[in-house]
Structure formats: structure tokens, C-alpha cells
Design a protein around this motif. Structure first.
Motif, PDB file in Angstrom:
ATOM      1  N   THR A 293       0.892  -1.256  -0.162  1.00  0.00           N
ATOM      2  CA  THR A 293      -0.042   0.001  -0.057  1.00  0.00           C
ATOM      3  C   THR A 293       0.846   1.228  -0.063  1.00  0.00           C
ATOM      4  O   THR A 293       1.759   1.451   0.926  1.00  0.00           O
ATOM      5  CB  THR A 293      -0.929  -0.059   1.230  1.00  0.00           C
ATOM      6  N   VAL A 294       0.707   2.311  -1.009  1.00  0.00           N
ATOM      7  CA  VAL A 294       1.345   3.515  -1.034  1.00  0.00           C
ATOM      8  C   VAL A 294       0.317   4.556  -0.897  1.00  0.00           C
ATOM      9  O   VAL A 294      -0.973   4.492  -1.052  1.00  0.00           O
ATOM     10  CB  VAL A 294       1.813   3.589  -2.583  1.00  0.00           C
ATOM     11  N   THR A 311      -3.452   0.579  -2.749  1.00  0.00           N
ATOM     12  CA  THR A 311      -2.915  -0.947  -2.785  1.00  0.00           C
ATOM     13  C   THR A 311      -2.801  -1.824  -3.771  1.00  0.00           C
ATOM     14  O   THR A 311      -3.825  -1.776  -4.628  1.00  0.00           O
ATOM     15  CB  THR A 311      -3.908  -1.924  -1.543  1.00  0.00           C
ATOM     16  N   LEU A 312      -1.662  -2.317  -4.004  1.00  0.00           N
ATOM     17  CA  LEU A 312      -1.348  -3.238  -5.252  1.00  0.00           C
ATOM     18  C   LEU A 312      -1.490  -4.787  -4.812  1.00  0.00           C
ATOM     19  O   LEU A 312      -1.260  -5.094  -3.718  1.00  0.00           O
ATOM     20  CB  LEU A 312       0.168  -2.751  -5.651  1.00  0.00           C
ATOM     21  N   GLU A 313      -1.599  -5.495  -5.894  1.00  0.00           N
ATOM     22  CA  GLU A 313      -1.441  -6.909  -5.541  1.00  0.00           C
ATOM     23  C   GLU A 313      -0.143  -7.573  -5.153  1.00  0.00           C
ATOM     24  O   GLU A 313      -0.152  -8.572  -4.543  1.00  0.00           O
ATOM     25  CB  GLU A 313      -2.279  -7.714  -6.671  1.00  0.00           C
ATOM     26  N   GLN A 314       0.789  -6.955  -5.707  1.00  0.00           N
ATOM     27  CA  GLN A 314       2.107  -7.464  -5.634  1.00  0.00           C
ATOM     28  C   GLN A 314       3.113  -6.456  -5.063  1.00  0.00           C
ATOM     29  O   GLN A 314       2.431  -5.269  -5.031  1.00  0.00           O
ATOM     30  CB  GLN A 314       2.849  -7.798  -7.067  1.00  0.00           C
ATOM     31  N   TYR A 315       4.086  -6.688  -4.373  1.00  0.00           N
ATOM     32  CA  TYR A 315       5.049  -5.715  -3.634  1.00  0.00           C
ATOM     33  C   TYR A 315       5.702  -5.095  -4.941  1.00  0.00           C
ATOM     34  O   TYR A 315       6.268  -5.598  -5.649  1.00  0.00           O
ATOM     35  CB  TYR A 315       6.105  -6.181  -2.857  1.00  0.00           C
ATOM     36  N   PRO A 316       5.687  -3.686  -4.857  1.00  0.00           N
ATOM     37  CA  PRO A 316       6.072  -2.946  -5.990  1.00  0.00           C
ATOM     38  C   PRO A 316       7.597  -2.582  -5.877  1.00  0.00           C
ATOM     39  O   PRO A 316       8.158  -2.403  -4.980  1.00  0.00           O
ATOM     40  CB  PRO A 316       5.305  -1.550  -6.099  1.00  0.00           C
ATOM     41  N   GLU A 317       8.258  -2.427  -7.046  1.00  0.00           N
ATOM     42  CA  GLU A 317       9.623  -2.230  -7.226  1.00  0.00           C
ATOM     43  C   GLU A 317       9.661  -0.763  -7.084  1.00  0.00           C
ATOM     44  O   GLU A 317       8.490   0.077  -7.224  1.00  0.00           O
ATOM     45  CB  GLU A 317      10.316  -2.612  -8.531  1.00  0.00           C
ATOM     46  N   LEU A 326       3.015   9.460  -8.035  1.00  0.00           N
ATOM     47  CA  LEU A 326       2.802  10.610  -8.853  1.00  0.00           C
ATOM     48  C   LEU A 326       1.042  10.406  -9.105  1.00  0.00           C
ATOM     49  O   LEU A 326       0.558  11.486  -9.348  1.00  0.00           O
ATOM     50  CB  LEU A 326       3.428  10.545 -10.250  1.00  0.00           C
ATOM     51  N   GLU A 327       0.774   9.257  -9.378  1.00  0.00           N
ATOM     52  CA  GLU A 327      -0.597   9.020  -9.813  1.00  0.00           C
ATOM     53  C   GLU A 327      -1.498   9.479  -8.370  1.00  0.00           C
ATOM     54  O   GLU A 327      -2.539  10.401  -8.836  1.00  0.00           O
ATOM     55  CB  GLU A 327      -1.050   7.625  -9.863  1.00  0.00           C
ATOM     56  N   LEU A 328      -1.106   9.466  -7.242  1.00  0.00           N
ATOM     57  CA  LEU A 328      -2.011   9.862  -6.206  1.00  0.00           C
ATOM     58  C   LEU A 328      -1.825  11.430  -6.098  1.00  0.00           C
ATOM     59  O   LEU A 328      -2.946  11.982  -5.716  1.00  0.00           O
ATOM     60  CB  LEU A 328      -1.450   9.080  -4.819  1.00  0.00           C
ATOM     61  N   LEU A 329      -0.811  12.025  -6.411  1.00  0.00           N
ATOM     62  CA  LEU A 329      -0.588  13.272  -6.589  1.00  0.00           C
ATOM     63  C   LEU A 329      -1.365  13.863  -7.426  1.00  0.00           C
ATOM     64  O   LEU A 329      -2.084  15.004  -7.245  1.00  0.00           O
ATOM     65  CB  LEU A 329       0.822  13.711  -6.609  1.00  0.00           C
ATOM     66  N   ARG A 330      -1.574  13.506  -8.587  1.00  0.00           N
ATOM     67  CA  ARG A 330      -2.214  14.024  -9.854  1.00  0.00           C
ATOM     68  C   ARG A 330      -3.723  13.480  -9.968  1.00  0.00           C
ATOM     69  O   ARG A 330      -4.450  14.123 -10.804  1.00  0.00           O
ATOM     70  CB  ARG A 330      -1.596  13.660 -11.130  1.00  0.00           C
ATOM     71  N   GLN A 331      -4.169  12.723  -9.082  1.00  0.00           N
ATOM     72  CA  GLN A 331      -5.456  12.131  -9.144  1.00  0.00           C
ATOM     73  C   GLN A 331      -6.548  12.873  -8.971  1.00  0.00           C
ATOM     74  O   GLN A 331      -7.610  12.805  -9.791  1.00  0.00           O
ATOM     75  CB  GLN A 331      -5.812  10.901  -8.010  1.00  0.00           C
ATOM     76  N   GLU A 332      -6.242  14.095  -8.334  1.00  0.00           N
ATOM     77  CA  GLU A 332      -7.297  15.232  -8.344  1.00  0.00           C
ATOM     78  C   GLU A 332      -6.732  16.464  -8.141  1.00  0.00           C
ATOM     79  O   GLU A 332      -5.830  16.521  -7.614  1.00  0.00           O
ATOM     80  CB  GLU A 332      -8.715  15.042  -7.263  1.00  0.00           C
ATOM     81  N   GLU A 333      -7.346  17.803  -8.460  1.00  0.00           N
ATOM     82  CA  GLU A 333      -6.912  19.075  -8.360  1.00  0.00           C
ATOM     83  C   GLU A 333      -6.458  19.116  -6.745  1.00  0.00           C
ATOM     84  O   GLU A 333      -7.001  18.765  -5.878  1.00  0.00           O
ATOM     85  CB  GLU A 333      -7.890  19.769  -8.834  1.00  0.00           C
ATOM     86  N   LEU A 345       4.848   3.503   2.820  1.00  0.00           N
ATOM     87  CA  LEU A 345       4.363   2.031   2.592  1.00  0.00           C
ATOM     88  C   LEU A 345       3.721   1.515   3.836  1.00  0.00           C
ATOM     89  O   LEU A 345       4.354   1.661   4.916  1.00  0.00           O
ATOM     90  CB  LEU A 345       5.495   1.583   2.177  1.00  0.00           C
ATOM     91  N   SER A 346       2.580   0.764   3.621  1.00  0.00           N
ATOM     92  CA  SER A 346       2.140  -0.046   4.521  1.00  0.00           C
ATOM     93  C   SER A 346       1.690  -1.389   4.067  1.00  0.00           C
ATOM     94  O   SER A 346       2.125  -1.710   2.631  1.00  0.00           O
ATOM     95  CB  SER A 346       0.795   0.574   5.312  1.00  0.00           C
ATOM     96  N   ASN A 347       1.078  -2.401   4.586  1.00  0.00           N
ATOM     97  CA  ASN A 347       0.912  -3.624   4.157  1.00  0.00           C
ATOM     98  C   ASN A 347       2.453  -4.325   3.867  1.00  0.00           C
ATOM     99  O   ASN A 347       2.608  -4.801   3.058  1.00  0.00           O
ATOM    100  CB  ASN A 347       0.104  -3.966   3.182  1.00  0.00           C
ATOM    101  N   LEU A 348       3.224  -4.395   4.898  1.00  0.00           N
ATOM    102  CA  LEU A 348       4.750  -4.781   4.856  1.00  0.00           C
ATOM    103  C   LEU A 348       4.942  -6.140   4.612  1.00  0.00           C
ATOM    104  O   LEU A 348       4.192  -6.983   5.366  1.00  0.00           O
ATOM    105  CB  LEU A 348       5.437  -4.039   6.012  1.00  0.00           C
ATOM    106  N   ASN A 349       6.068  -6.507   4.421  1.00  0.00           N
ATOM    107  CA  ASN A 349       6.397  -7.763   4.285  1.00  0.00           C
ATOM    108  C   ASN A 349       7.150  -8.167   5.431  1.00  0.00           C
ATOM    109  O   ASN A 349       8.173  -9.000   5.425  1.00  0.00           O
ATOM    110  CB  ASN A 349       7.049  -8.128   2.888  1.00  0.00           C
ATOM    111  N   ILE A 350       6.611  -7.792   6.785  1.00  0.00           N
ATOM    112  CA  ILE A 350       7.408  -8.283   7.822  1.00  0.00           C
ATOM    113  C   ILE A 350       6.664  -9.184   8.871  1.00  0.00           C
ATOM    114  O   ILE A 350       5.461  -8.578   8.711  1.00  0.00           O
ATOM    115  CB  ILE A 350       7.723  -6.786   8.515  1.00  0.00           C
ATOM    116  N   THR A 351       7.330 -10.329   9.322  1.00  0.00           N
ATOM    117  CA  THR A 351       6.672 -11.141   9.877  1.00  0.00           C
ATOM    118  C   THR A 351       7.183 -11.007  11.425  1.00  0.00           C
ATOM    119  O   THR A 351       7.909 -10.096  11.490  1.00  0.00           O
ATOM    120  CB  THR A 351       6.766 -12.318   9.428  1.00  0.00           C
TER     121      THR A 351
END
Length: 366
Positions: A293-294, A311-317, A326-333, A345-351
Motif C-alpha cells: 500500500t502506497v 493498494t497493489l496486488e504485488q509488492y512494487p519495485e 505521482l498518480e496519487l498526487l495527480r488524481q485530483e486537483e 508504505l504499509s501492508n509490509l512484508n514483515i512477519t
């Protein structure tokens, strides 16, 4: 360091910060003898990606973590690029952690390669934290063949600074009676927790070292830096009350910046977001952390606040994290001028196991 107890509620703590020297890169050179003594980075390749760690030989060329691999290759054409092997780093981190626990259960990991230890009362019954730090570094060398540096002081902030003073493969101590003079002479860029952007903002105010910082009142610092102002006011006076906390589970990782001048144009916001993104990537690379999650954090000039997440299905690079930011910044005025931007970032890969063995980062939104 003597444990003075003039008042039981005012015990002078004995804190050690242990920091492995160029950990990822040193592990690669350990496992690949042909790479020893040569400039090497972990992560990316000559065509794309981001540097996760740089050997000391690579650092001589101005290469550092979070730098683009393309720029690193340009600085050093014969640079060796090694793919990261987090399973191997965790294996060694686990061995190092076992040594820590020989002395104390109060171990707070910051990442795979560094941790705080409270040895005020320790399992060995040793009075000298300096001696304990020396023993720990020696045992790490014997068990892993890797070098560690250490800092010793009466709080976490000063111990962290001390561990950088004699790197690599060294240690330093800052005693209570030495702290005030030491901090007054310390360049503001060397203060743990004061990043590049904040340091530049302070320098514009005429703050170049600890002595300069002490000249400003709490009211002024709070006005200029928000609630971080109290932190800056305290640390320059050697006051840092945070205890070593061994079992904190990281839920998110983020970085943010408050601007001296509100941002109005989208171009300004994108430029500042790029700097914040690079800091986030530096921290994720250091801890071997990924998140699905970004989140973009916006605080407006009127102090109202908004967050936007995806939130993405896979861990993003890293490249994809930047695209989502950038998408979140530009998604609305953006309706009002911006005084603060943050990216997390959340939904981390930490156990739970990874937290105990060294993947905890303590970098929340401020």
C-alpha cells in the motif's frame, strides 16, 4: 561509564548502538573473495534500478544508497553490481542478534544491520558499557568475519551519533559530562534525524552547528519546524528520553517534509515528492522492506490534512512506487497550497519472526 544513582528515578542509562559496516556490500565481498577490495554495490544494474548499499571502495567515487544505478555506473565504470540476497543477510543478522542477547534482552533493531542495546543492567554483570561494546564487536568478527562499529552513551540519540565517529571497525563514547560541548561543535548535518532538507532549511536560518541551534527558543523552533521543534530543542541539550524498546512491530514506513514556503504549483510538488520518494526507497532498501500500500500525505497551508492511498496486488519495485506516488498526487486537483508532503508504505512484508531478527524500522510520519 559509571552508573550514577543519585536518584533512583534518574538512573544514567548505558546505551550501545551497534552498526555493521557497509553490511550488504560486506556480505557480498565476504562470500565472493574475488570482489574484495573492489568498488561494489548491492541492487540494480548498470542500466536501471537503485543502489541499496555501497562498499567503502565504491563510496570513494561518491556512490551511496538510494542513488540511481545508472548514475553509480557513470561515476565508476568498473563498478560491480551484486543482486541482493536478503535470506543471507537475515541469516547473518540472526547470528549477530544472538550475540546481543548474550548481554541483554533490551535489544531494539533499527534494520538488519543495526540495533540499540540497553546494558545498564546486563547478563554479564559488567559495569563498563565500553567493554561490552568491544566484546560484542569482537564476537561478531569471530562469528561472521564481518566488522561492526559501535557508539556508547547515556541515550539512544548520542549512541547513534557516536557509532559513526570512528567508522569503519571502530567505536566511540560520549560521556554525560562531554555531551554539551560535543553537541555544540557538531555540524547540524551530523545530527541523527536531521536530514538533508531540514539541514538546508536550518542553514538558511543561520544554524550550522549545535551551538547555533541552542540560540533559538523553543517557541521559534516549534513555529518553524512544528512538533519536531521540541525534539530539536531537546537533543541539542543532550535530552532524549526514548527507551530501548525490544518488541515494537513495524506497521508502516514513511518519510515526509514540511516546507518553509508553501508549495503552489504541481511542478514544485512533484520535485519535492521526488526527494521524499528517494528517502523512502533508501529506508526500504536498508531494511529489506517492501509494502503493497502506497500512501500520499498532504497537509495544506490551513493545517487541514488529507491522505490518498492505493493498494497493489504485488509488492512494487521502486519505479512503480514512484509512479503510484505521482498518480496519487495527480488524481485530483490540489485545492490549496501545500505545507507538508509525505509518502509511505504499509501492508509490509514483515512477519513477527523478522521483527525479532532485525527488520524493524522506526520511521513513522512525524
Amino acid at each position: 561509564m559509571e552508573n550514577k544513582e543519585s536518584n533512583p528515578s534518574q538512573i544514567i542509562r548505558k546505551i550501545i548502538h551497534v552498526d555493521m559496516d557497509a553490511f550488504y556490500a560486506s556480505v557480498e565481498q565476504l562470500d565472493h573473495p574475488e570482489w574484495r577490495g573492489k568498488p561494489l554495490v548491492v541492487g540494480g544494474n548498470a542500466a536501471r534500478g537503485v543502489v541499496a548499499a555501497a562498499s567503502y571502495e565504491a563510496r570513494k567515487y561518491g556512490i551511496h544508497s538510494a542513488m540511481s544505478s545508472v548514475l553509480a555506473a557513470r561515476k565508476c565504470p568498473h563498478l560491480i553490481f551484486a543482486p541482493h540476497r536478503f535470506d543471507r543477510y537475515r541469516e547473518l543478522s540472526r547470528q549477530i542478534r544472538e550475540i546481543f542477547f548474550e548481554y541483554t534482552d533490551l535489544v531494539e533493531p533499527l534494520s538488519l544491520d543495526e540495533a540499540f542495546l540497553d546494558v545498564t543492567e546486563n547478563k554479564m554483570g559488567l559495569k563498563s558499557a565500553i567493554l561490552i561494546a568491544r566484546q560484542i564487536r569482537q564476537k561478531i568478527k569471530e562469528k561472521t568475519r564481518l566488522n561492526a562499529s559501535a557508539g556508547v552513551s547515556y541515550n539512544k540519540f548520542l549512541a547513534k551519533i557516536a557509532s559513526d565517529l570512528n567508522k569503519p571497525n571502530g567505536q566511540a563514547v560520549i560521556l554525560p559530562e562531554e555531551a554539551e560541548e560535543f553537541l555544540e561543535n557538531l555540524p547540524i548535518k551530523k545530527f541523527f534525524g536531521i536530514g538533508k532538507v531540514t539541514a538546508e532549511k536550518m542553514e538558511k536560518l543561520g544554524i550550522f552547528n549545535g551551538k547555533d541551534l541552542k540560540e533559538f527558543s523553543l517557541q521559534f523552533l516549534t513555529k518553524k519546524f512544528g512538533k519536531s521543534g521540541l525534539h530539536y530543542y531537546n537533543i541539542v541539550r543532550g535530552i532524549h528520553l526514548s527507551e530501548v524498546q525490544p518488541h515494537r512491530v513495524r506497521k508502516s514506513l514513511s518519510a515526509e517534509n514540511t516546507f518553509e514556503k508553501d508549495l503552489i504549483s504541481l511542478e514544485e510538488m512533484e520535485m519535492e515528492l521526488k526527494s521524499i520518494f528517494e528517502e523512502v526507497i533508501k529506508r526500504t532498501q536498508k531494511g529489506g522492506i517492501k509494502g503493497r500500500t502506497v500512501t500520499l500525505k498532504l497537509k495544506y497551508a490551513d493545517f487541514t490534512q488529507q491522505t490518498r492511498s492505493k493498494t497493489l496486488e504485488q509488492y512494487p519495485e521502486p519505479a512503480q512506487i514512484w509512479e503510484v506516488g505521482l498518480e496519487l498526487l495527480r488524481q485530483e486537483e490540489i485545492p490549496k497550497p501545500i505545507r507538508l508532503l509525505g509518502l509511505g508504505l504499509s501492508n509490509l512484508n514483515i512477519t513477527e519472526e523478522q521483527v525479532h531478527f532485525g527488520e524493524q524500522l522506526k520511521i513513522p510520519f512525524e
